[in-house]
Write an enzyme that holds these catalytic residues in place. Structure first.
Site, PDB file in Angstrom:
ATOM      1  N   ARG A  92       0.828  -1.207   0.000  1.00  0.00           N
ATOM      2  CA  ARG A  92       0.000   0.000   0.000  1.00  0.00           C
ATOM      3  C   ARG A  92       0.866   1.263   0.000  1.00  0.00           C
ATOM      4  O   ARG A  92       0.509   2.262  -0.609  1.00  0.00           O
ATOM      5  CB  ARG A  92      -0.921  -0.002   1.224  1.00  0.00           C
ATOM      6  CG  ARG A  92      -1.799   1.229   1.324  1.00  0.00           C
ATOM      7  CD  ARG A  92      -2.897   1.086   2.362  1.00  0.00           C
ATOM      8  NE  ARG A  92      -2.439   0.535   3.621  1.00  0.00           N
ATOM      9  CZ  ARG A  92      -3.210   0.402   4.699  1.00  0.00           C
ATOM     10  NH1 ARG A  92      -4.473   0.759   4.633  1.00  0.00           N
ATOM     11  NH2 ARG A  92      -2.727  -0.093   5.815  1.00  0.00           N
ATOM     12  N   TYR A  93       1.987   1.236   0.698  1.00  0.00           N
ATOM     13  CA  TYR A  93       2.900   2.373   0.759  1.00  0.00           C
ATOM     14  C   TYR A  93       4.116   2.075  -0.119  1.00  0.00           C
ATOM     15  O   TYR A  93       4.630   0.955  -0.124  1.00  0.00           O
ATOM     16  CB  TYR A  93       3.350   2.626   2.199  1.00  0.00           C
ATOM     17  CG  TYR A  93       2.207   2.854   3.160  1.00  0.00           C
ATOM     18  CD1 TYR A  93       1.538   4.073   3.198  1.00  0.00           C
ATOM     19  CD2 TYR A  93       1.794   1.842   4.033  1.00  0.00           C
ATOM     20  CE1 TYR A  93       0.487   4.280   4.085  1.00  0.00           C
ATOM     21  CE2 TYR A  93       0.747   2.041   4.923  1.00  0.00           C
ATOM     22  CZ  TYR A  93       0.102   3.267   4.941  1.00  0.00           C
ATOM     23  OH  TYR A  93      -0.943   3.469   5.806  1.00  0.00           O
ATOM     24  N   ARG A  96       7.382   0.303   1.469  1.00  0.00           N
ATOM     25  CA  ARG A  96       7.281  -0.792   2.433  1.00  0.00           C
ATOM     26  C   ARG A  96       6.135  -1.733   2.078  1.00  0.00           C
ATOM     27  O   ARG A  96       5.158  -1.332   1.452  1.00  0.00           O
ATOM     28  CB  ARG A  96       7.121  -0.275   3.857  1.00  0.00           C
ATOM     29  CG  ARG A  96       5.997   0.727   4.069  1.00  0.00           C
ATOM     30  CD  ARG A  96       6.327   1.574   5.305  1.00  0.00           C
ATOM     31  NE  ARG A  96       5.289   2.504   5.671  1.00  0.00           N
ATOM     32  CZ  ARG A  96       5.193   3.722   5.177  1.00  0.00           C
ATOM     33  NH1 ARG A  96       6.032   4.146   4.260  1.00  0.00           N
ATOM     34  NH2 ARG A  96       4.226   4.527   5.602  1.00  0.00           N
ATOM     35  N   CYS A 105      -1.520 -17.973  15.441  1.00  0.00           N
ATOM     36  CA  CYS A 105      -1.216 -17.003  16.493  1.00  0.00           C
ATOM     37  C   CYS A 105      -1.208 -17.722  17.845  1.00  0.00           C
ATOM     38  O   CYS A 105      -1.819 -18.786  17.991  1.00  0.00           O
ATOM     39  CB  CYS A 105      -2.268 -15.909  16.531  1.00  0.00           C
ATOM     40  SG  CYS A 105      -2.260 -14.809  15.115  1.00  0.00           S
ATOM     41  N   CYS A 109      -7.244 -13.271  18.805  1.00  0.00           N
ATOM     42  CA  CYS A 109      -7.927 -12.101  19.357  1.00  0.00           C
ATOM     43  C   CYS A 109      -9.232 -11.879  18.610  1.00  0.00           C
ATOM     44  O   CYS A 109      -9.261 -11.889  17.379  1.00  0.00           O
ATOM     45  CB  CYS A 109      -7.029 -10.871  19.253  1.00  0.00           C
ATOM     46  SG  CYS A 109      -5.510 -10.998  20.230  1.00  0.00           S
ATOM     47  N   CYS A 112      -9.413  -8.979  15.881  1.00  0.00           N
ATOM     48  CA  CYS A 112      -8.310  -8.993  14.914  1.00  0.00           C
ATOM     49  C   CYS A 112      -8.697  -8.347  13.583  1.00  0.00           C
ATOM     50  O   CYS A 112      -9.773  -8.613  13.034  1.00  0.00           O
ATOM     51  CB  CYS A 112      -7.866 -10.428  14.670  1.00  0.00           C
ATOM     52  SG  CYS A 112      -6.480 -10.582  13.521  1.00  0.00           S
ATOM     53  N   ARG A 114      -7.446  -9.103  10.816  1.00  0.00           N
ATOM     54  CA  ARG A 114      -7.519 -10.191   9.830  1.00  0.00           C
ATOM     55  C   ARG A 114      -8.421 -11.319  10.314  1.00  0.00           C
ATOM     56  O   ARG A 114      -8.165 -12.498  10.077  1.00  0.00           O
ATOM     57  CB  ARG A 114      -6.107 -10.712   9.501  1.00  0.00           C
ATOM     58  CG  ARG A 114      -5.287  -9.659   8.834  1.00  0.00           C
ATOM     59  CD  ARG A 114      -3.925 -10.107   8.337  1.00  0.00           C
ATOM     60  NE  ARG A 114      -3.177  -8.879   8.135  1.00  0.00           N
ATOM     61  CZ  ARG A 114      -2.224  -8.427   8.949  1.00  0.00           C
ATOM     62  NH1 ARG A 114      -1.850  -9.152   9.989  1.00  0.00           N
ATOM     63  NH2 ARG A 114      -1.637  -7.278   8.721  1.00  0.00           N
ATOM     64  N   ASP A 272     -10.339  -1.241  14.276  1.00  0.00           N
ATOM     65  CA  ASP A 272     -10.780  -1.170  12.885  1.00  0.00           C
ATOM     66  C   ASP A 272     -12.247  -1.582  12.742  1.00  0.00           C
ATOM     67  O   ASP A 272     -12.797  -2.313  13.571  1.00  0.00           O
ATOM     68  CB  ASP A 272      -9.921  -2.081  11.999  1.00  0.00           C
ATOM     69  CG  ASP A 272      -8.519  -1.534  11.795  1.00  0.00           C
ATOM     70  OD1 ASP A 272      -8.350  -0.299  11.832  1.00  0.00           O
ATOM     71  OD2 ASP A 272      -7.589  -2.343  11.615  1.00  0.00           O
ATOM     72  N   ASP A 309      -6.573   3.575  11.038  1.00  0.00           N
ATOM     73  CA  ASP A 309      -6.414   3.089   9.672  1.00  0.00           C
ATOM     74  C   ASP A 309      -7.684   3.445   8.911  1.00  0.00           C
ATOM     75  O   ASP A 309      -8.766   2.947   9.225  1.00  0.00           O
ATOM     76  CB  ASP A 309      -6.192   1.570   9.653  1.00  0.00           C
ATOM     77  CG  ASP A 309      -4.731   1.208   9.485  1.00  0.00           C
ATOM     78  OD1 ASP A 309      -4.066   1.854   8.642  1.00  0.00           O
ATOM     79  OD2 ASP A 309      -4.257   0.301  10.179  1.00  0.00           O
ATOM     80  N   LYS A 316      -2.983   5.669   7.070  1.00  0.00           N
ATOM     81  CA  LYS A 316      -3.120   6.000   8.483  1.00  0.00           C
ATOM     82  C   LYS A 316      -3.357   7.493   8.669  1.00  0.00           C
ATOM     83  O   LYS A 316      -2.831   8.323   7.936  1.00  0.00           O
ATOM     84  CB  LYS A 316      -1.870   5.564   9.259  1.00  0.00           C
ATOM     85  CG  LYS A 316      -1.739   4.057   9.405  1.00  0.00           C
ATOM     86  CD  LYS A 316      -0.510   3.690  10.204  1.00  0.00           C
ATOM     87  CE  LYS A 316      -0.495   2.188  10.510  1.00  0.00           C
ATOM     88  NZ  LYS A 316      -0.518   1.369   9.300  1.00  0.00           N
TER      89      LYS A 316
END
Length: 347
Positions: A92-93, A96, A105, A109, A112, A114, A272, A309, A316
């Site tokens: 996206r950037y 990076r 994981c 969570c 999350c 994702r 999010d 986000d 961001k």
């Protein structure tokens, strides 16, 4: 002494286990877990038993995850998949990339980002790792690689060492970052051998994930110390969660405690707009006002950046009250980064 793998093998994953732990009907838990898998390892379950709701709500399945309110949210609100030139890599950037190298994981969570993938369909394989590394090698503008998943530190030592070595061998990659919940949720994984492996691939930075001061246990402290002694800089990314850490006292204790463990508070994320997580979200004004209060109480060293986000892959934003406008209707706001006006769903 039980190894981290031995501990992890005893994790709760089945509907009947969670139904018993939550005293709920198995059929209800089955409906939640058929949509969003759950996993809680014994170490974190003990913390939940001791600390109660602030930790347990982060990892135990909840019928609210499949409520009508939650169905209105997108599965990929920040547009990771839209910026994915090869499987499991998001660009996206310009300078990076986000590279997903693990599909497991230490805990799953419930908030999350994702949630659509972890434990279900992330599908990390040797082929996707090869494709990602080839993409990074061929894209000369990429200087910063963030490894995530899942949790990269849940990979076996030889595989993690190999991936890090292959990324580090790319001339234009200047730094490697790893996002990990491990020191907070399964600190036994941070062995001397793991710290040694990570130290060989610098400059390498670890972005950890601590959400509540009850996670700052002696074992978590030891894990962080082992990493810093190996020369690995540590920062923490916290998610602002309704009814869990959405008050100045809790976050002050967390951020000051992290500094004593040589972990720099880095980001405080607005939760999010992920499908299945609406019940965790706080109004934008909550995070802004908490940070205003903390500036009066503690050193700037203990103050992360409050970050949102933005929807659709807009990147961001670091909102202050002056950059958030009332949209004129309930549940809507406008964030204005760099003069742009971006609609944002605000609880």
């Amino acid at each position: 002494m039980q190894t981290w793998k031995g501990i992890f093998r005893e994790s709760l994953t089945r509907p009947a286990e969670f139904a018993s732990a939550l005293a709920l009907e198995p059929s209800l838990i089955e409906r939640v877990l058929s949509r969003y898998p759950a996993l809680v390892n014994p170490y974190f379950k003990e913390l939940c038993d001791a600390a109660g709701a602030p930790l347990a709500r982060q990892v135990l399945p909840d019928a609210l995850e499949i409520s009508a309110e939650n169905e209105a949210f997108p599965e990929d609100p920040i547009g990771e998949d839209a910026f994915s030139p090869v499987p499991n890599l998001s660009h996206r950037y310009e300078d990076r990339v986000l590279f997903l190298i693990s599909d497991i994981c230490p805990v799953f969570c419930r908030f999350c980002t994702r949630k659509r993938k972890v434990g279900r369909s992330l599908s990390v394989s040797p082929a996707t790792i090869d494709e990602g590394i080839i993409y990074i090698r061929d894209c000369q503008k990429v200087r910063d690689v963030l490894l995530s998943g899942g949790d990269p530190l849940m990979l076996d030592d030889p595989l993690l060492d190999s991936i890090l070595g292959r990324v580090r061998a790319i001339d234009h990659v200047e730094i490697i970052r790893i996002g990990s919940r491990v020191p907070a949720a399964l600190p036994q994984r941070v062995t001397a051998r793991l710290a040694s492996i990570l130290s060989r691939h610098g400059p390498l930075f670890l972005h950890l994930h601590f959400n509540h001061p009850e996670e700052l246990t002696g074992q978590a402290r030891d894990a962080c110390l082992r990493l810093t002694r190996a020369g690995i800089p540590l920062a923490s990314q916290t998610v602002l969660l309704k009814g869990i850490n959405d008050n100045p006292d809790t976050l002050e204790a967390l951020f000051r405690g992290l500094l004593t463990m040589r972990v720099r508070p880095y980001y405080l994320f607005q939760c999010d707009t992920v499908r299945g997580t609406a019940h965790f979200r706080t109004p934008l004004g909550t995070g802004i006002r908490i940070m205003q209060e903390l500036r009066k109480r503690t050193s700037p060293m203990a103050l992360p950046l409050f970050v949102v986000d933005l929807p659709g892959g807009a990147g961001k934003s670091f909102p202050a009250l002056s950059s958030v406008e009332d949209h004129g209707q309930p549940g809507q706001a406008i964030i204005t980064p760099d003069g742009q006006k971006i609609p944002y769903p605000d609880p």
